[in-house]
Design a protein around this motif. Structure first.
Motif, PDB file in Angstrom:
ATOM      1  N   TYR A 162      -3.401  -5.535  -5.973  1.00  0.00           N
ATOM      2  CA  TYR A 162      -3.878  -5.212  -7.323  1.00  0.00           C
ATOM      3  C   TYR A 162      -5.303  -4.654  -7.314  1.00  0.00           C
ATOM      4  O   TYR A 162      -5.863  -4.381  -8.354  1.00  0.00           O
ATOM      5  CB  TYR A 162      -3.832  -6.464  -8.218  1.00  0.00           C
ATOM      6  CG  TYR A 162      -2.431  -6.890  -8.643  1.00  0.00           C
ATOM      7  CD1 TYR A 162      -1.293  -6.166  -8.276  1.00  0.00           C
ATOM      8  CD2 TYR A 162      -2.260  -8.024  -9.438  1.00  0.00           C
ATOM      9  CE1 TYR A 162      -0.036  -6.570  -8.663  1.00  0.00           C
ATOM     10  CE2 TYR A 162      -0.989  -8.428  -9.839  1.00  0.00           C
ATOM     11  CZ  TYR A 162       0.115  -7.707  -9.453  1.00  0.00           C
ATOM     12  OH  TYR A 162       1.368  -8.103  -9.849  1.00  0.00           O
TER      13      TYR A 162
ATOM     14  N   TYR B   7       0.825  -1.219   0.000  1.00  0.00           N
ATOM     15  CA  TYR B   7       0.000   0.000   0.000  1.00  0.00           C
ATOM     16  C   TYR B   7       0.854   1.261   0.000  1.00  0.00           C
ATOM     17  O   TYR B   7       0.450   2.297  -0.492  1.00  0.00           O
ATOM     18  CB  TYR B   7      -0.814   0.063   1.294  1.00  0.00           C
ATOM     19  CG  TYR B   7      -2.257  -0.324   1.192  1.00  0.00           C
ATOM     20  CD1 TYR B   7      -2.719  -1.179   0.208  1.00  0.00           C
ATOM     21  CD2 TYR B   7      -3.174   0.178   2.118  1.00  0.00           C
ATOM     22  CE1 TYR B   7      -4.051  -1.539   0.160  1.00  0.00           C
ATOM     23  CE2 TYR B   7      -4.508  -0.182   2.077  1.00  0.00           C
ATOM     24  CZ  TYR B   7      -4.942  -1.046   1.091  1.00  0.00           C
ATOM     25  OH  TYR B   7      -6.246  -1.392   1.057  1.00  0.00           O
TER      26      TYR B   7
ATOM     27  N   GLN C  33       6.026  -2.429  -6.697  1.00  0.00           N
ATOM     28  CA  GLN C  33       5.523  -3.428  -5.734  1.00  0.00           C
ATOM     29  C   GLN C  33       6.263  -4.744  -5.890  1.00  0.00           C
ATOM     30  O   GLN C  33       6.676  -5.367  -4.917  1.00  0.00           O
ATOM     31  CB  GLN C  33       4.033  -3.704  -5.967  1.00  0.00           C
ATOM     32  CG  GLN C  33       3.087  -2.604  -5.591  1.00  0.00           C
ATOM     33  CD  GLN C  33       1.640  -3.126  -5.614  1.00  0.00           C
ATOM     34  OE1 GLN C  33       1.301  -4.087  -4.944  1.00  0.00           O
ATOM     35  NE2 GLN C  33       0.798  -2.486  -6.401  1.00  0.00           N
TER      36      GLN C  33
ATOM     37  N   ARG D 151      -6.075  -1.763  -5.801  1.00  0.00           N
ATOM     38  CA  ARG D 151      -5.864  -0.338  -6.055  1.00  0.00           C
ATOM     39  C   ARG D 151      -5.025  -0.200  -7.300  1.00  0.00           C
ATOM     40  O   ARG D 151      -3.996  -0.853  -7.440  1.00  0.00           O
ATOM     41  CB  ARG D 151      -5.167   0.288  -4.846  1.00  0.00           C
ATOM     42  CG  ARG D 151      -6.157   0.611  -3.728  1.00  0.00           C
ATOM     43  CD  ARG D 151      -5.463   1.154  -2.511  1.00  0.00           C
ATOM     44  NE  ARG D 151      -4.555   2.260  -2.822  1.00  0.00           N
ATOM     45  CZ  ARG D 151      -3.856   2.897  -1.898  1.00  0.00           C
ATOM     46  NH1 ARG D 151      -3.961   2.556  -0.640  1.00  0.00           N
ATOM     47  NH2 ARG D 151      -3.048   3.878  -2.250  1.00  0.00           N
ATOM     48  N   ASP D 152      -5.452   0.687  -8.223  1.00  0.00           N
ATOM     49  CA  ASP D 152      -4.680   0.791  -9.459  1.00  0.00           C
ATOM     50  C   ASP D 152      -3.729   1.988  -9.454  1.00  0.00           C
ATOM     51  O   ASP D 152      -3.071   2.271 -10.435  1.00  0.00           O
ATOM     52  CB  ASP D 152      -5.591   0.790 -10.697  1.00  0.00           C
ATOM     53  CG  ASP D 152      -6.701   1.805 -10.581  1.00  0.00           C
ATOM     54  OD1 ASP D 152      -6.580   2.714  -9.720  1.00  0.00           O
ATOM     55  OD2 ASP D 152      -7.683   1.711 -11.344  1.00  0.00           O
ATOM     56  N   ASP D 153      -3.637   2.677  -8.302  1.00  0.00           N
ATOM     57  CA  ASP D 153      -2.716   3.813  -8.211  1.00  0.00           C
ATOM     58  C   ASP D 153      -1.357   3.392  -7.643  1.00  0.00           C
ATOM     59  O   ASP D 153      -0.494   4.232  -7.414  1.00  0.00           O
ATOM     60  CB  ASP D 153      -3.324   4.914  -7.329  1.00  0.00           C
ATOM     61  CG  ASP D 153      -3.645   4.410  -5.927  1.00  0.00           C
ATOM     62  OD1 ASP D 153      -4.007   3.213  -5.780  1.00  0.00           O
ATOM     63  OD2 ASP D 153      -3.533   5.203  -4.978  1.00  0.00           O
ATOM     64  N   LEU D 154      -1.178   2.101  -7.434  1.00  0.00           N
ATOM     65  CA  LEU D 154       0.082   1.636  -6.855  1.00  0.00           C
ATOM     66  C   LEU D 154       0.928   1.003  -7.962  1.00  0.00           C
ATOM     67  O   LEU D 154       0.481   0.054  -8.600  1.00  0.00           O
ATOM     68  CB  LEU D 154      -0.193   0.591  -5.761  1.00  0.00           C
ATOM     69  CG  LEU D 154      -1.111   1.027  -4.613  1.00  0.00           C
ATOM     70  CD1 LEU D 154      -1.538  -0.177  -3.775  1.00  0.00           C
ATOM     71  CD2 LEU D 154      -0.424   2.073  -3.733  1.00  0.00           C
ATOM     72  N   ASP D 155       2.122   1.527  -8.169  1.00  0.00           N
ATOM     73  CA  ASP D 155       2.983   1.052  -9.247  1.00  0.00           C
ATOM     74  C   ASP D 155       3.303  -0.441  -9.076  1.00  0.00           C
ATOM     75  O   ASP D 155       3.882  -0.847  -8.074  1.00  0.00           O
ATOM     76  CB  ASP D 155       4.275   1.873  -9.280  1.00  0.00           C
ATOM     77  CG  ASP D 155       5.114   1.538 -10.496  1.00  0.00           C
ATOM     78  OD1 ASP D 155       5.126   2.348 -11.436  1.00  0.00           O
ATOM     79  OD2 ASP D 155       5.741   0.448 -10.518  1.00  0.00           O
ATOM     80  N   ARG D 156       2.926  -1.220 -10.069  1.00  0.00           N
ATOM     81  CA  ARG D 156       3.076  -2.679  -9.934  1.00  0.00           C
ATOM     82  C   ARG D 156       4.522  -3.142 -10.052  1.00  0.00           C
ATOM     83  O   ARG D 156       4.908  -4.118  -9.415  1.00  0.00           O
ATOM     84  CB  ARG D 156       2.180  -3.403 -10.940  1.00  0.00           C
ATOM     85  CG  ARG D 156       0.727  -3.216 -10.585  1.00  0.00           C
ATOM     86  CD  ARG D 156      -0.186  -4.169 -11.311  1.00  0.00           C
ATOM     87  NE  ARG D 156      -1.562  -3.908 -10.892  1.00  0.00           N
ATOM     88  CZ  ARG D 156      -2.615  -4.549 -11.349  1.00  0.00           C
ATOM     89  NH1 ARG D 156      -2.472  -5.498 -12.250  1.00  0.00           N
ATOM     90  NH2 ARG D 156      -3.821  -4.252 -10.923  1.00  0.00           N
TER      91      ARG D 156
ATOM     92  N   ASP E  24       4.879   3.894  -2.571  1.00  0.00           N
ATOM     93  CA  ASP E  24       5.392   5.225  -2.917  1.00  0.00           C
ATOM     94  C   ASP E  24       6.356   5.768  -1.858  1.00  0.00           C
ATOM     95  O   ASP E  24       7.190   6.619  -2.149  1.00  0.00           O
ATOM     96  CB  ASP E  24       4.251   6.233  -3.065  1.00  0.00           C
ATOM     97  CG  ASP E  24       3.420   5.958  -4.309  1.00  0.00           C
ATOM     98  OD1 ASP E  24       3.840   5.107  -5.126  1.00  0.00           O
ATOM     99  OD2 ASP E  24       2.343   6.573  -4.440  1.00  0.00           O
TER     100      ASP E  24
END
Ligand SMILES: [Zn+2]
Length: 251
Positions: A96, A64, A106, A98-103, A67
């Motif tokens: 996955y 989560y 992660q 939340r789509d604002d978290l860079d995969r 960032d």
């Protein structure tokens, strides 16, 4: 009964933490596994564990907050894991939903942490929101299965494959909700040998209680809900889930 996943360090518990821990003890909770989320929270976890013999600390970098993580946090993490009686590396994993978290980011931190856990011979506490398969693939890639998938939300088939690999599944307050039909089928399908119980407090309020936070003592309702689904007594359920917790976390 042991709570395998509780964020008792959360600021929402700053005013009444000791009281709530003591309420939970009165209700029969005998241990609390406390996973971390970000490096700057490690010291607080360390001091809460130092003040409470039954709080078992884990340190990790939660997806989560991808960032906020920095390369140097991995060094801080390794240092904390080796010097502070950590029972696990966690909470780490993938999110996955939340789509604002860079995969890619992660994935990077997740895999670094799998390698670290393997290196230090510590179990992993895994966050798998919307990413059960991807997290399992990560474990396969590194051939490391000493882990708990907390708040498991995968399918019956995924639960079968993952528990066969030796990974434990954590179930919490969602089980108590009569509307969680899909989850109920999963709980019914897995052997209690692969199950641990958790509150994830304060993040997963019981459906029929306050929406703001759930409490350490809510573990009792989780245990009752799972025992009912498994057609067993709370005593039998707790005997098995405690044994699972003791074995994986060495507590
Ligand atoms: Zn958590």
């Amino acid at each position: 009964m042991i709570d395998s996943h509780i964020h008792i360090d959360d600021a929402r518990f700053d005013d009444d933490r000791q009281q709530l821990l003591s309420d939970a003890r009165q209700s029969g909770v005998t241990g609390f596994v406390l996973p971390a989320t970000v490096a700057k929270g490690f010291s607080k976890i360390k001091s809460i564990a130092a003040e409470n013999d039954d709080v078992f600390p884990a340190y990790g970098l939660h997806p989560y907050f991808v960032d906020q993580h920095q390369q140097q946090d991995l060094d801080i993490l390794a240092e904390f894991l080796q010097n502070n009686q950590a029972v696990a590396l966690g909470e780490c994993g993938l999110d996955y939903y939340r789509d604002d978290l860079d995969r890619d980011d992660q994935q990077y931190y997740f895999e670094q942490q799998i390698k670290m856990a393997k290196n230090l011979n510590l179990p992993l506490i895994l966050h798998v929101n919307g990413a059960v398969q991807a997290v399992f693939e990560g474990l396969k890639k590194h051939d490391y299965y000493r882990a708990v998938m907390h708040s498991f939300n995968g399918s019956v088939e995924q639960a079968r494959q993952i528990t066969e690999a030796g990974v434990l599944l954590g179930f919490g307050t969602a089980v108590v909700n009569p509307k969680s039909h899909r989850l109920h089928e999963v709980v019914k399908s897995v052997s209690l040998k692969h199950v641990v119980i958790e509150t994830d407090a304060p993040d997963q309020p019981l459906y029929h209680k306050s929406k703001e936070r759930n409490l350490p003592a809510d573990l009792v309702e989780v245990a009752e809900g799972i025992a009912q689904l498994k057609n067993t007594s709370v005593t039998e359920l707790v005997k098995q889930t405690n044994q699972n917790c003791r074995q994986i976390f060495n507590v």
